[in-house]
Motif scaffolding. Structure first.
Motif, PDB file in Angstrom:
ATOM      1  N   GLY A 204      13.329  -0.307  -3.876  1.00 29.06           N
ATOM      2  CA  GLY A 204      13.198  -0.808  -2.513  1.00 29.06           C
ATOM      3  C   GLY A 204      12.295   0.044  -1.655  1.00 29.06           C
ATOM      4  O   GLY A 204      11.155   0.360  -2.033  1.00 29.06           O
ATOM      5  N   GLU A 205      12.795   0.446  -0.495  1.00 29.73           N
ATOM      6  CA  GLU A 205      11.998   1.223   0.462  1.00 29.73           C
ATOM      7  C   GLU A 205      11.639   2.611  -0.059  1.00 29.73           C
ATOM      8  O   GLU A 205      10.742   3.275   0.481  1.00 29.73           O
ATOM      9  CB  GLU A 205      12.758   1.356   1.788  1.00 29.73           C
ATOM     10  N   GLU A 206      12.347   3.071  -1.084  1.00 26.38           N
ATOM     11  CA  GLU A 206      12.054   4.393  -1.633  1.00 26.38           C
ATOM     12  C   GLU A 206      10.782   4.414  -2.479  1.00 26.38           C
ATOM     13  O   GLU A 206      10.227   5.479  -2.743  1.00 26.38           O
ATOM     14  CB  GLU A 206      13.217   4.877  -2.509  1.00 26.38           C
ATOM     15  N   LEU A 207      10.337   3.246  -2.923  1.00 23.95           N
ATOM     16  CA  LEU A 207       9.203   3.201  -3.845  1.00 23.95           C
ATOM     17  C   LEU A 207       7.899   3.616  -3.158  1.00 23.95           C
ATOM     18  O   LEU A 207       7.574   3.116  -2.075  1.00 23.95           O
ATOM     19  CB  LEU A 207       9.047   1.796  -4.425  1.00 23.95           C
ATOM     20  N   PRO A 208       7.127   4.500  -3.789  1.00 22.19           N
ATOM     21  CA  PRO A 208       5.838   4.947  -3.245  1.00 22.19           C
ATOM     22  C   PRO A 208       4.723   4.009  -3.718  1.00 22.19           C
ATOM     23  O   PRO A 208       4.156   4.190  -4.794  1.00 22.19           O
ATOM     24  CB  PRO A 208       5.681   6.342  -3.836  1.00 22.19           C
ATOM     25  N   LEU A 209       4.405   3.005  -2.911  1.00 24.45           N
ATOM     26  CA  LEU A 209       3.445   1.992  -3.320  1.00 24.45           C
ATOM     27  C   LEU A 209       2.134   2.142  -2.555  1.00 24.45           C
ATOM     28  O   LEU A 209       2.123   2.350  -1.336  1.00 24.45           O
ATOM     29  CB  LEU A 209       4.023   0.588  -3.057  1.00 24.45           C
ATOM     30  N   ILE A 210       1.049   2.036  -3.288  1.00 19.97           N
ATOM     31  CA  ILE A 210      -0.277   2.022  -2.666  1.00 19.97           C
ATOM     32  C   ILE A 210      -1.084   0.902  -3.308  1.00 19.97           C
ATOM     33  O   ILE A 210      -0.714   0.385  -4.370  1.00 19.97           O
ATOM     34  CB  ILE A 210      -1.010   3.365  -2.841  1.00 19.97           C
ATOM     35  N   SER A 211      -2.203   0.549  -2.681  1.00 21.63           N
ATOM     36  CA  SER A 211      -3.070  -0.473  -3.255  1.00 21.63           C
ATOM     37  C   SER A 211      -4.109   0.165  -4.157  1.00 21.63           C
ATOM     38  O   SER A 211      -4.345   1.383  -4.115  1.00 21.63           O
ATOM     39  CB  SER A 211      -3.767  -1.275  -2.151  1.00 21.63           C
ATOM     40  N   ILE A 212      -4.756  -0.662  -4.946  1.00 19.72           N
ATOM     41  CA  ILE A 212      -5.700  -0.167  -5.941  1.00 19.72           C
ATOM     42  C   ILE A 212      -6.929   0.477  -5.315  1.00 19.72           C
ATOM     43  O   ILE A 212      -7.595   1.306  -5.932  1.00 19.72           O
ATOM     44  CB  ILE A 212      -6.091  -1.317  -6.898  1.00 19.72           C
ATOM     45  N   ASP A 213      -7.203   0.127  -4.040  1.00 21.58           N
ATOM     46  CA  ASP A 213      -8.382   0.697  -3.377  1.00 21.58           C
ATOM     47  C   ASP A 213      -8.004   1.744  -2.328  1.00 21.58           C
ATOM     48  O   ASP A 213      -8.825   2.129  -1.497  1.00 21.58           O
ATOM     49  CB  ASP A 213      -9.234  -0.404  -2.755  1.00 21.58           C
ATOM     50  N   SER A 214      -6.750   2.223  -2.359  1.00 23.80           N
ATOM     51  CA  SER A 214      -6.329   3.277  -1.419  1.00 23.80           C
ATOM     52  C   SER A 214      -7.150   4.535  -1.623  1.00 23.80           C
ATOM     53  O   SER A 214      -7.498   4.911  -2.763  1.00 23.80           O
ATOM     54  CB  SER A 214      -4.846   3.602  -1.602  1.00 23.80           C
ATOM     55  N   ASN A 215      -7.449   5.224  -0.508  1.00 23.26           N
ATOM     56  CA  ASN A 215      -8.224   6.464  -0.619  1.00 23.26           C
ATOM     57  C   ASN A 215      -7.314   7.656  -0.858  1.00 23.26           C
ATOM     58  O   ASN A 215      -6.083   7.523  -0.877  1.00 23.26           O
ATOM     59  CB  ASN A 215      -9.091   6.673   0.624  1.00 23.26           C
ATOM     60  N   VAL A 216      -7.908   8.820  -1.012  1.00 22.80           N
ATOM     61  CA  VAL A 216      -7.147  10.028  -1.348  1.00 22.80           C
ATOM     62  C   VAL A 216      -6.154  10.382  -0.249  1.00 22.80           C
ATOM     63  O   VAL A 216      -5.023  10.803  -0.538  1.00 22.80           O
ATOM     64  CB  VAL A 216      -8.115  11.203  -1.628  1.00 22.80           C
ATOM     65  N   ASP A 217      -6.543  10.203   1.003  1.00 26.37           N
ATOM     66  CA  ASP A 217      -5.618  10.496   2.105  1.00 26.37           C
ATOM     67  C   ASP A 217      -4.344   9.659   1.996  1.00 26.37           C
ATOM     68  O   ASP A 217      -3.228  10.176   2.153  1.00 26.37           O
ATOM     69  CB  ASP A 217      -6.304  10.219   3.453  1.00 26.37           C
ATOM     70  N   GLU A 218      -4.510   8.375   1.747  1.00 28.02           N
ATOM     71  CA  GLU A 218      -3.355   7.475   1.614  1.00 28.02           C
ATOM     72  C   GLU A 218      -2.486   7.863   0.417  1.00 28.02           C
ATOM     73  O   GLU A 218      -1.243   7.796   0.478  1.00 28.02           O
ATOM     74  CB  GLU A 218      -3.830   6.032   1.469  1.00 28.02           C
TER      75      GLU A 218
END
Length: 320
Positions: A204-218
């Protein structure tokens, strides 16, 4: 007196007697195993004194590994506890000498009830040995006791014979860890055998999700905020890869372009994953028994990410 030598001598003496009992094993143990497997009743272990104490352990081991087994003290059996025994049961009567009065006195009643009798004795020609349909020979030549009086090697051989029966029955019944867990729901052992990955994973909310084009900062911000040591790289709700703290350190080797990298450039595409219904102990093996160990594991259901489990989470449950 050399205490360490005396202790080692005792070990050596009992090991020799166990080897003697092992070498005397014959077709009787095969027949007893088949008798128990084919029985529609239960196994009743009976004995008195030290044999009774060992009998309790044998009954407990059988009961915890898929064989319906109970212990009946032979003296109590003479005063009403014979009601524990039913037609079709298998009674394993233990007496090293084969002459224990309390055990021998039970035999006529046990036969009238219709139970089978297996004699576990060191004297196959004794009254108990002659009364048994089969004899499990636990005979030894010398007790570990310096006086050759107190039951030591004989009680050890009885214990190991019981363990041998239990071990063979485990294999014959195809008894598995998940079956064992049913009989051990409490404590560390129960947790090890019963807990599934889905019971302890972060979701759920604990999952660390990013998109495939996220930059290093994200990537760094998400990894820091969620504190699971990794981020999951997603595209259209499908997990495409994983980035761990180790992946970031390796990416830093290319300092000149590090901050221009995207998630797709850093992520591990062929990542190890597990299904949420596997046992926690199995997931730990997946993480450890590999050329390069991993500390974070994506958890999937039908091809979709449902959680993340860390090696630390698993170790808390499995207790290694």
């Amino acid at each position: 007196m050399d205490i360490i030598k005396s202790a080692k001598d005792l070990f050596d003496s009992e090991i020799r007697e166990l080897q003697r009992v092992r070498d005397n094993l014959d077709e009787n143990i095969e027949k007893v195993v088949e008798l128990i497997l084919n029985s529609k009743g239960k196994v009743v272990i009976t004995g008195i004194g030290k044999s009774g104490l060992i009998g309790k352990k044998i009954a407990a081991t059988l009961a915890s590994t898929g064989t319906h087994a109970i212990f009946m003290n032979s003296a109590e059996g003479l005063h009403g506890d014979l009601g524990m025994i039913s037609n079709g049961d298998v009674v394993i009567a233990i007496s090293n000498s084969g002459n224990s009065e309390e055990v021998i006195s039970l035999i006529p009643s046990i036969k009238r009830i219709g139970a089978s009798i297996v004699a576990m004795t060191g004297n196959k020609n004794s009254p108990l040995g002659r009364a048994g349909e089969y004899v499990l020979n636990i005979g030894i030549e010398k007790e570990g006791c310096p006086l050759n009086l107190a039951p030591m090697a004989s009680s050890t051989s009885t214990l190991v014979m019981g363990d041998a029966l239990a071990a063979i029955l485990i294999k014959k019944r195809n008894f598995k860890p998940e079956n064992f867990a049913v009989y051990h729901p409490g404590g560390t052992l129960g947790r090890r055998l019963l807990m599934k990955v889905k019971d302890i994973m972060h979701s759920g909310e604990e999952l660390p999700l990013i998109s495939i084009d996220s930059n290093v900062d994200e990537i760094i911000l998400t990894m820091t905020k969620k504190r699971l040591g990794a981020v999951c790289v997603m595209e259209n709700e499908i997990m495409k890869g994983i980035i761990t703290e180790g992946d970031l350190r390796r990416a830093l080797a290319h300092k000149e372009k590090f901050f221009n990298l995207r998630a797709e450039d850093i992520m591990t595409k062929n990542f190890t994953q597990v299904e949420e219904n596997i046992m926690a102990i199995e997931a730990l093996d997946v993480m450890e028994n590999r050329e390069s160990q991993i500390s974070v594991l994506p958890v999937m259901k039908d091809g979709h990410l449902t959680g993340i489990v860390r090696v630390h989470d698993l170790l808390n449950v499995v207790g290694r």
